[in-house]
Scaffold this motif. Structure first.
Motif, PDB file in Angstrom:
ATOM      1  N   PRO A  36     -16.940  23.307  33.649  1.00  0.00           N
ATOM      2  CA  PRO A  36     -16.589  22.505  34.815  1.00  0.00           C
ATOM      3  C   PRO A  36     -16.822  23.226  36.118  1.00  0.00           C
ATOM      4  O   PRO A  36     -17.221  22.643  37.075  1.00  0.00           O
ATOM      5  N   ASP A 403     -15.069  14.334  37.800  1.00  0.00           N
ATOM      6  CA  ASP A 403     -14.094  15.041  37.013  1.00  0.00           C
ATOM      7  C   ASP A 403     -12.776  15.106  37.728  1.00  0.00           C
ATOM      8  O   ASP A 403     -11.727  15.193  37.138  1.00  0.00           O
ATOM      9  N   CYS A 472     -12.744  15.987  30.224  1.00  0.00           N
ATOM     10  CA  CYS A 472     -12.290  15.618  31.544  1.00  0.00           C
ATOM     11  C   CYS A 472     -10.944  14.921  31.391  1.00  0.00           C
ATOM     12  O   CYS A 472     -10.610  14.420  30.326  1.00  0.00           O
ATOM     13  N   ARG A 483     -16.542  12.405  33.555  1.00  0.00           N
ATOM     14  CA  ARG A 483     -17.531  13.473  33.619  1.00  0.00           C
ATOM     15  C   ARG A 483     -18.898  12.956  33.255  1.00  0.00           C
ATOM     16  O   ARG A 483     -19.864  13.190  33.940  1.00  0.00           O
TER      17      ARG A 483
END
Length: 486
Positions: A36, A403, A472, A483
């Motif tokens: 991420p 996200d 996510c 996501r």
DNA sequence: CGTGCCGGGGT
DNA sequence: ACCCCGGCACG
């Protein structure tokens, strides 16, 4: 693990202000930073795109890597960042809404009062009609006074900043129209619930704009003590307490509540506030009254208003008689309207939206089935969304920031992300309502307007169940994946 | 039948 | 606001 905490600690102080997203994603901490974080940094650039104000926030966040989880930032960073975003967004949204919406919607928020306040002369006239021969409510006098005292031009420019309220002033004859208008408007400002929706077809452009500006101004800066009444009025628990007072109205149409005027100006909307609808999904619902007469799509917000409309326009009764045999009842129905989602749609409905020739609503309105309505028929419009999106914003945008969408609090960082708006469908139905069994043919076949399943792999697929904490948040919550959008 | 996610509930 | 999950639609 240790490192984790260390980082956590330090970030408390430093990143506090900025660490806005992700902070509370408790579990994902360590691992999360891998995948991420890349995304996030990536998102930065995308963000700058149109949301500069965010940047700091984000930067701060990514810099700190936000390993800090829930604890400290929740209170600090999050709220800080969140608020920031929120504000920005809010303004943005408001602007948008302004462009597209009609009076109906605007009424939902007390803010309009600000803008409306003396600014939409065109609207005045129109509104008048529904209120023929009404006595201006005493509470509205200040407006009247204003109208009399100030030359027109001045009135427009004058924001409601500080308004003396001469209690006993009487409207003098020639100012009738203004008085009426003022009355109406005031009623608007006094009660968030109040009506006089649509219409105002002739509001001049500048006025509209001014309004808009005022609107956003008032929102972003309640700081400026400019609006003397602003604070008091706004601070009312919530903005638009949902209607419900209509119930009272409509159950006895015959009594014709005599005056929409008086009824409208219920000084204490809160009294009427009893909530038959149990929790939820009422937030932005508003009860409106829709004329069912063929080809007439009049939508008013008061029962008496609609009755009058029907009586005079369709039934050809004399406008001044308040007498009603109840026949009107059959020609209108109560509908519940979701303000949010109908914003755009309604702008089509009414002749209004005088102001901005703003861009067309980006989001197709949700499936509403207000019969006869001119709403954009959006069956299958799902398919269009993406294309639209691609025009206005790179679809990647969705990807990137997504996200956080859930995390940025429900404040939703949604920078115009069409993907998301895709279908609040069920909640945004304009529900044809209750008390009138005879009406509304509404078929309501739209139930299952479920989004076709996307091709993209979702977090679940990508990371698998074991790494659930890498999903996510949306996925974790069984929400639409943020996501890997489609 | 697995998956995506809506709708709604709990805190 | 955040989180969880029942349950349903889709593939």
């Amino acid at each position: 693990m240790e490192s984790k905490y260390i980082v956590e600690k330090s970030s408390v102080g430093t990143g506090a202000g900025g660490a806005d997203f992700n902070c509370r994603t408790g579990r994902s901490v360590l691992r999360d930073t891998r995948v991420p974080s890349v995304e996030k940094t990536g998102s930065m650039s995308a963000y700058t795109n149109g949301a500069v104000p965010y940047k700091n926030v984000m930067d701060g966040g990514s810099a700190a890597e936000i390993k800090s989880e829930r604890t400290p930032l929740k209170g600090n960073g999050l709220s800080l960042g969140g608020r920031l975003l929120h504000d920005v967004e809010k303004n943005g949204l408001l602007d948008q809404k302004d462009t597209g919406s009609t009076g109906i919607l605007k009424r939902a928020s007390p803010t309009h009062c600000l803008g409306v306040n003396g600014q939409l002369p065109g609207g005045f006239m129109h509104l008048d009609i529904r209120n023929p021969g009404k006595q201006p409510d005493p509470t509205n006098n200040f407006r009247v006074a204003q109208g009399q005292i100030l030359p027109q031009t001045e009135r427009y420019s004058l924001s409601s900043s500080h308004i003396p309220v001469p209690r006993n002033r009487k409207p003098s004859g020639h100012a009738d129209k203004e008085v009426m208008a003022a009355t109406v408007l005031t009623s608007l400002s006094t009660s968030p619930l109040v009506h006089y929706p649509s219409s105002a077809p002739t509001a001049p452009e500048p006025a509209g704009r001014a309004w808009k500006e005022v609107l956003s101004a008032s929102y972003s800066s309640s700081t400026s003590g400019n609006w003397s009444w602003d604070a008091s009025d706004h601070s009312v628990p919530s903005t638009p307490s949902p209607p419900l007072l209509n119930d009272t109205n409509k159950s006895f149409p015959l009594s014709s509540q005599g005056d929409d005027g008086s009824e409208d100006v219920t000084e204490s909307p809160h009294f009427m506030f009893e909530d038959p609808i149990p929790r939820k999904r009422k937030n932005s619902m508003k009860v409106m009254f829709k004329c069912l007469w063929k080809n007439c799509e009049k939508v008013l917000s008061t029962s008496s208003g609609i009755q009058r409309h029907i009586r005079t326009i369709h039934l050809g009764r004399s406008s001044d008689s308040d007498y009603s045999d109840g026949e009107e009842d059959f020609y209108y129905s109560e509908i519940e309207v979701n303000m949010d989602s109908l914003t755009e749609g309604l702008s089509n409905l009414t002749p209004t939206s005088p102001t901005t020739a703003g861009p067309p609503p980006i989001f197709p309105p949700p499936l509403t089935d207000v019969p006869h309505s001119k709403h954009i028929n959006m069956n299958g419009s799902q398919c269009h969304a993406p294309s639209l999106l691609s025009q206005s914003a790179p679809s990647t945008l969705c990807h990137i920031r997504t996200d956080h969408a859930y995390q940025g609090a429900t404040t939703h960082v949604r920078t115009v992300s069409i993907g998301e708006k895709r279908q609040p469908a069920p909640s945004s139905h304009a529900i044809v309502n209750k008390n009138h069994p005879l009406i509304m043919p509404s078929p309501k076949s739209t139930q299952g307007a479920r989004k076709p399943r996307g091709e993209a792999k979702k977090c679940r697929k990508v990371y698998g169940m074991e790494k659930r904490d890498m999903w996510c948040t949306a996925c974790r919550w069984k929400k639409a994946c943020q996501r890997f959008t489609d």
